[in-house]
Every structure is written in structure tokens, then in C-alpha cells.
Design a protein around this motif. Sequence first.
Motif, PDB file in Angstrom:
ATOM      1  N   GLU A 147       3.071 112.855 -37.442  1.00  0.00           N
ATOM      2  CA  GLU A 147       3.405 111.663 -36.658  1.00  0.00           C
ATOM      3  C   GLU A 147       3.796 111.983 -35.223  1.00  0.00           C
ATOM      4  O   GLU A 147       3.728 111.116 -34.345  1.00  0.00           O
ATOM      5  CB  GLU A 147       4.516 110.854 -37.341  1.00  0.00           C
ATOM      6  CG  GLU A 147       5.753 111.645 -37.689  1.00  0.00           C
ATOM      7  CD  GLU A 147       5.701 112.202 -39.101  1.00  0.00           C
ATOM      8  OE1 GLU A 147       6.770 112.408 -39.684  1.00  0.00           O
ATOM      9  OE2 GLU A 147       4.598 112.449 -39.622  1.00  0.00           O
ATOM     10  N   GLN A 148       4.170 113.231 -34.970  1.00  0.00           N
ATOM     11  CA  GLN A 148       4.517 113.623 -33.595  1.00  0.00           C
ATOM     12  C   GLN A 148       3.298 113.557 -32.676  1.00  0.00           C
ATOM     13  O   GLN A 148       3.441 113.547 -31.449  1.00  0.00           O
ATOM     14  CB  GLN A 148       5.123 115.035 -33.554  1.00  0.00           C
ATOM     15  CG  GLN A 148       4.154 116.179 -33.826  1.00  0.00           C
ATOM     16  CD  GLN A 148       3.885 116.434 -35.292  1.00  0.00           C
ATOM     17  OE1 GLN A 148       4.466 115.767 -36.153  1.00  0.00           O
ATOM     18  NE2 GLN A 148       3.013 117.377 -35.589  1.00  0.00           N
ATOM     19  N   ASP A 149       2.101 113.510 -33.266  1.00  0.00           N
ATOM     20  CA  ASP A 149       0.873 113.414 -32.466  1.00  0.00           C
ATOM     21  C   ASP A 149       0.839 112.140 -31.626  1.00  0.00           C
ATOM     22  O   ASP A 149       0.157 112.089 -30.607  1.00  0.00           O
ATOM     23  CB  ASP A 149      -0.371 113.412 -33.374  1.00  0.00           C
ATOM     24  CG  ASP A 149      -0.717 114.785 -33.917  1.00  0.00           C
ATOM     25  OD1 ASP A 149      -0.002 115.743 -33.598  1.00  0.00           O
ATOM     26  OD2 ASP A 149      -1.708 114.891 -34.662  1.00  0.00           O
ATOM     27  N   SER A 209      -3.519 111.297 -27.070  1.00  0.00           N
ATOM     28  CA  SER A 209      -2.959 111.777 -28.336  1.00  0.00           C
ATOM     29  C   SER A 209      -3.997 112.004 -29.429  1.00  0.00           C
ATOM     30  O   SER A 209      -3.670 112.549 -30.481  1.00  0.00           O
ATOM     31  CB  SER A 209      -1.949 110.753 -28.860  1.00  0.00           C
ATOM     32  OG  SER A 209      -2.612 109.539 -29.218  1.00  0.00           O
ATOM     33  N   SER A 257       7.109 107.671 -29.290  1.00  0.00           N
ATOM     34  CA  SER A 257       8.314 107.474 -28.466  1.00  0.00           C
ATOM     35  C   SER A 257       8.084 106.311 -27.511  1.00  0.00           C
ATOM     36  O   SER A 257       6.945 105.979 -27.187  1.00  0.00           O
ATOM     37  CB  SER A 257       8.619 108.755 -27.686  1.00  0.00           C
ATOM     38  OG  SER A 257       7.535 109.082 -26.832  1.00  0.00           O
ATOM     39  N   GLU A 286       5.783 104.915 -34.919  1.00  0.00           N
ATOM     40  CA  GLU A 286       5.896 106.357 -34.643  1.00  0.00           C
ATOM     41  C   GLU A 286       5.753 106.566 -33.141  1.00  0.00           C
ATOM     42  O   GLU A 286       5.395 105.663 -32.392  1.00  0.00           O
ATOM     43  CB  GLU A 286       4.828 107.131 -35.414  1.00  0.00           C
ATOM     44  CG  GLU A 286       4.903 106.979 -36.919  1.00  0.00           C
ATOM     45  CD  GLU A 286       6.165 107.535 -37.543  1.00  0.00           C
ATOM     46  OE1 GLU A 286       6.876 108.314 -36.850  1.00  0.00           O
ATOM     47  OE2 GLU A 286       6.442 107.219 -38.700  1.00  0.00           O
TER      48      GLU A 286
END
Length: 281
Positions: free
Chosen positions: A262-264, A196, A280, A278
Amino acid sequence: MTRSILSGLLGLLSVVAMASLPSACESGGVGDPCLPEDEYDPQFAGFKVTEENIESRSFQCQTRICLVNHFQGRVSCPRGQEAPPTCKPGEGGCTDCRPSGTYAPDCDPAKPEQCLSGVCDAAGSFCRCGGPQDCPSADWVCGDNGVCTLHICRDNIKGCQDPTKSAEENEGKACCVPGTEDPVASPVCGQCAGDSNRNAEQAVYCSCRCGVAEGEDEDPNFNFCECPQGFECAEIRPNVGLGDKNITGKYCIKQGSQFRGEQDCGQVQGRYNSEQCEGSP
């Protein structure tokens, strides 16, 4: 302010390091690993991927800059942990009840009303507790020395996580204050996915300031560094008029590791809580 012997020693080391600060901003050592001093605080729950942190007086880096570039969790605890159970010495139910941090807010001896107990230590300028009501919560104990202390039960802890070990080897182990077996009292998020650019290897390392913030005039009085091969100069901290202007602006970061959101974070390696972390599960 939470006080501890470790943080005091770190403060002393930082002062010693400042005495040898280079007169120019050197790029030597950029990319070297560093461990942020916040991680020596047993109450520290870890960094947030939505934020950056610039430790400008790091005694670990030749550049004196330990950069935390949108990283989640603790470097020293890759998989994170749930909040460990608390205990109180002598009350039973735990055979290995260990102290994990103290609470002694700063105060002015001339203004004892600043303290809940009404007692400000004249020598140390900190609030002494008079009972459990002066501590952060019922989990804390007011000791004979007038300092609130939190204790953690280690009965079911299999050891401390080690960032140099594999995920399998760290499974089921606790977050500890680096270099010790003292348990961290807070819940800690697991680090972001390995691919990531937001895990410790890609987001926490020694860096140097390479330019002013976007929209700022050039500063001819600051000796900016040049980024070495494999790094690029990118804005990390905009100048919003708060704090030290001399640590705002651009820093050398690993190529391709700019923070996009934050999806990173991707799939979290270890403990995940949707309200605190943050990424998943």
C-alpha cells in the motif's frame, strides 16, 4: 442486491458480448483503457489499492478482461469526493434532489420471511419495502413502488468529474455515474499519485491471462496469451481454492507495475481519509 436500470442494461450488454467470445485467449487490445462495470453502481465507493479485480466478461475489451491491478478509487472520478448530502423529495431544503440508486434485496417468493417487510415480489423476486424501517437507513425513502431509493442533493455541485480533464478542471466537482449526471452517493478516495504505477492509467486496462497461478500444474486446455511489447506476465490472483480457477493466475501487466504494498500509492490526488484511503494527503 442494489438494482438499477443502468446495471440491468449493462447486464444485457454483457450477455450480448458473451455470445461473441473468442474461442482462444487473444492478446489484441491489451493495454486499451476500460471502465469497470462496478462504476455504474451509484453506491460503489471505489476500489482499494490492496485488492485486485478481474472483470472476465468485459464488453469493452477485445480480450474480455478488464483488469484492476491494485488501484484506488474510481477511474471515472480521479479526485474522489466526500459523501454528498442526502435529501428527501418534497421535504424542502434542497432544490435539486435526485435519486441515486435503489435497494431491493433478492428473495424467494416462496419464502417471504426472507424480507424485513414479509413481502417478496412474485414477479421480480425482490423484497418490497413497506416503510422506511425496511430500508438500509433513515436517509432512504420507501417509494410507492415498494422500492427503497436514496436521493442526493445537488444544489452545490458544480458538475461531474471527467477523467480526461486536468486536476484543476475537476476541482470541486462530484463523482457521477459514467455517462450521466447521476451523483454517486458514497465517499470516494482520490487516485494514487501519478508516478506510483497505481493510478488509473497504469493499473486499469484491458489484459489477458498468460499463465496459471504459482504452484499450479500447467493447463494444456487453456489457450493462454502472449504479452505484447511493454507488458510482462505476472501473477495477479493466486489460487486459494475459492471462485473460478480459470481466472486465477498470471496476467499481462505494464512493465514495472507490480504491486509491492500500500505504500506504493504515494500522495493521493484529491480526497484523502486516513481510515478509508491508502497513501498520504
